[in-house]
Write a protein that holds these residues in place. Structure first.
Motif, mmCIF file in Angstrom:
data_model
loop_
_atom_site.group_PDB
_atom_site.id
_atom_site.type_symbol
_atom_site.label_atom_id
_atom_site.label_comp_id
_atom_site.label_asym_id
_atom_site.label_seq_id
_atom_site.Cartn_x
_atom_site.Cartn_y
_atom_site.Cartn_z
ATOM 1 N N PRO A 1 3.118 -5.117 4.020
ATOM 2 C CA PRO A 1 3.755 -4.057 3.235
ATOM 3 C C PRO A 1 2.986 -3.620 2.085
ATOM 4 O O PRO A 1 2.072 -4.358 1.722
ATOM 5 C CB PRO A 1 5.184 -4.765 2.750
ATOM 6 C CG PRO A 1 5.313 -6.064 3.601
ATOM 7 C CD PRO A 1 3.949 -6.451 4.232
ATOM 8 N N ARG A 2 2.878 -2.483 1.924
ATOM 9 C CA ARG A 2 1.918 -1.714 0.949
ATOM 10 C C ARG A 2 2.351 -2.698 -0.550
ATOM 11 O O ARG A 2 1.283 -2.857 -1.114
ATOM 12 C CB ARG A 2 2.518 -0.254 0.602
ATOM 13 C CG ARG A 2 1.918 0.803 1.475
ATOM 14 C CD ARG A 2 2.145 2.213 1.230
ATOM 15 N NE ARG A 2 1.661 2.984 2.360
ATOM 16 C CZ ARG A 2 0.879 3.867 1.957
ATOM 17 N NH1 ARG A 2 0.220 3.629 1.016
ATOM 18 N NH2 ARG A 2 0.272 4.684 3.074
ATOM 19 N N ALA B 1 0.753 8.694 2.775
ATOM 20 C CA ALA B 1 1.730 7.802 3.767
ATOM 21 C C ALA B 1 1.032 7.310 4.655
ATOM 22 O O ALA B 1 -0.121 7.574 5.302
ATOM 23 C CB ALA B 1 2.862 9.042 4.096
ATOM 24 N N THR B 2 1.585 6.220 5.454
ATOM 25 C CA THR B 2 0.932 5.598 6.499
ATOM 26 C C THR B 2 0.667 6.406 7.719
ATOM 27 O O THR B 2 1.791 6.892 7.942
ATOM 28 C CB THR B 2 1.584 4.083 6.761
ATOM 29 O OG1 THR B 2 1.565 3.064 5.530
ATOM 30 C CG2 THR B 2 1.370 3.377 7.982
ATOM 31 N N PHE B 3 -0.435 6.405 8.247
ATOM 32 C CA PHE B 3 -0.624 6.981 9.595
ATOM 33 C C PHE B 3 -1.445 6.257 10.531
ATOM 34 O O PHE B 3 -1.996 5.141 10.350
ATOM 35 C CB PHE B 3 -1.417 8.426 9.320
ATOM 36 C CG PHE B 3 -2.667 8.569 8.630
ATOM 37 C CD1 PHE B 3 -3.701 8.199 9.599
ATOM 38 C CD2 PHE B 3 -2.725 8.030 7.499
ATOM 39 C CE1 PHE B 3 -4.940 8.176 9.235
ATOM 40 C CE2 PHE B 3 -4.136 8.161 7.048
ATOM 41 C CZ PHE B 3 -5.385 7.988 7.896
ATOM 42 N N GLU C 1 4.114 -0.174 6.049
ATOM 43 C CA GLU C 1 3.282 -1.025 6.011
ATOM 44 C C GLU C 1 1.701 -0.351 5.958
ATOM 45 O O GLU C 1 1.513 0.733 6.534
ATOM 46 C CB GLU C 1 3.124 -1.919 7.394
ATOM 47 C CG GLU C 1 4.084 -3.049 7.113
ATOM 48 C CD GLU C 1 5.652 -2.698 7.311
ATOM 49 O OE1 GLU C 1 5.761 -1.937 8.406
ATOM 50 O OE2 GLU C 1 6.430 -3.193 6.645
ATOM 51 N N VAL C 2 0.578 -1.186 5.796
ATOM 52 C CA VAL C 2 -0.892 -0.688 5.741
ATOM 53 C C VAL C 2 -1.531 -1.827 6.328
ATOM 54 O O VAL C 2 -1.237 -3.148 6.573
ATOM 55 C CB VAL C 2 -1.582 -0.406 4.391
ATOM 56 C CG1 VAL C 2 -0.980 0.835 4.030
ATOM 57 C CG2 VAL C 2 -1.226 -1.526 3.511
ATOM 58 N N GLU C 3 -3.001 -1.795 6.827
ATOM 59 C CA GLU C 3 -3.687 -2.871 7.341
ATOM 60 C C GLU C 3 -4.574 -3.131 6.388
ATOM 61 O O GLU C 3 -5.108 -2.273 5.540
ATOM 62 C CB GLU C 3 -4.568 -2.374 8.626
ATOM 63 C CG GLU C 3 -3.577 -2.081 9.785
ATOM 64 C CD GLU C 3 -4.353 -2.055 11.164
ATOM 65 O OE1 GLU C 3 -3.853 -1.546 12.204
ATOM 66 O OE2 GLU C 3 -5.656 -2.501 11.287
ATOM 67 N N MET C 4 -4.992 -4.441 6.248
ATOM 68 C CA MET C 4 -6.246 -5.051 5.556
ATOM 69 C C MET C 4 -6.972 -5.699 6.608
ATOM 70 O O MET C 4 -6.565 -6.324 7.714
ATOM 71 C CB MET C 4 -5.666 -5.998 4.626
ATOM 72 C CG MET C 4 -4.734 -5.302 3.413
ATOM 73 S SD MET C 4 -5.766 -4.160 2.340
ATOM 74 C CE MET C 4 -6.610 -5.632 1.237
#
Lengths: 219, 61
Positions: A179-180, A65-67, A103-106
């Motif tokens: 978003p993932r 999960a996003t953290f 969401e995640v970061e790139m």
């Protein structure tokens, strides 16, 4: 024993059994959870194996999960110490974790078109002058304007949010929050950029946990 | 700056770069290490990943 803290999580089940869940509550009645890696007191934080172990745990936790990522270096000896030191941040962290759960970061790292030379300490009479010059060199790097425009057109529309960041004298970065389910689409867009600009060195990496978009210094 | 093709080594390098230079900093925690020894423990708002990171942090305050 001490805990090396990896991140901040919305739910306990986001942490277990990948890391030790440590409660952080502050004034938040529900509280949040920090992920800890248990290490012997006499093991230095600079230990190579510990760094790799932490990086591995970080990747596994993100898959769950996003953290919010805690920068490496925060270690605590007890749950109480963790709770005390993190209490002032809990409200803000909860808002971020709830807002960016999906969401995640790139990161897109681009070589500077004309990298500034890194200052040499011996050329400066004082440390202040040297650090000022070092900072100037690290904030002046710019990407090829045509490539940057193409990035803005191809990648940024996929993002929930994005930020250009200067990190050193030879590169510039675009932090992308998305978003993932759009990570693969972003990678494909990155491949298209590679075809269109074969001479521009760049690296698209991720997914990463919330790093830039959870850092108050970047707001 | 050269950008090699993605490899496992590159992936590890990027991962360590993110670990040391990105993310939330908890106030009051900083460790300066050389080799395998944590030399100093400072009551600062920064973790010393590299000197550029220090400068960036200082300039944002």
């Amino acid at each position: 024993m001490k805990y090396v803290i990896v991140g901040v999580h919305l739910r306990r089940e986001d942490v277990e059994p990948l890391a030790v869940p440590l409660p952080c509550r502050g004034s938040d009645p529900e509280g949040l959870w920090l992920s800890g890696i248990e290490v012997p007191d006499d093991q230095p934080l600079s230990d190579r194996d510990l760094l790799i172990r932490t990086a591995t745990a970080r990747a596994a936790l993100l898959e769950r999960a996003t953290f919010i990522a805690i920068r490496y270096g925060f270690a605590a000896h007890s749950e109480r110490e963790v709770a005390t030191k993190t209490a002032p941040h809990v409200d803000r962290w909860r808002k971020l974790l709830e807002a960016y759960r999906g969401e995640v970061e790139m990161t897109l790292k681009i070589a500077a078109a004309h990298p500034m030379a890194r200052p040499v300490r011996g050329d400066f009479s004082s440390g202040t002058e040297y650090l000022t010059a070092l900072h100037a060199a690290s904030t002046s790097a710019e990407a090829d304007p045509l490539f940057r425009a193409a990035v803005d057109e191809a990648l940024r529309p996929l993002a929930v949010s994005s930020r250009w960041i200067h990190r050193d004298n030879s590169s510039i970065e675009l932090a992308i929050l998305l978003p993932r389910e759009k990570v693969e689409e972003l990678r494909v867009a990155g491949e298209s950029l590679k075809q269109a600009f074969p001479r521009v060195p760049f690296l698209l990496s991720g997914p990463w946990p919330l790093e830039v978009f959870a850092d108050a210094d970047h707001e | 700056m050269t950008m090699p093709e993605p490899t496992d080594d590159l992936s590890l390098l990027e991962t360590l770069d993110h670990l040391l230079d990105r993310g939330v900093v908890i106030s009051g925690e900083a460790v300066i290490s050389i080799g395998d020894v944590d030399l100093l423990y400072l009551g600062l708002n920064i973790v010393l990943a590299n000197v550029d990171a220090i400068i960036r942090t200082a300039n944002r305050r």
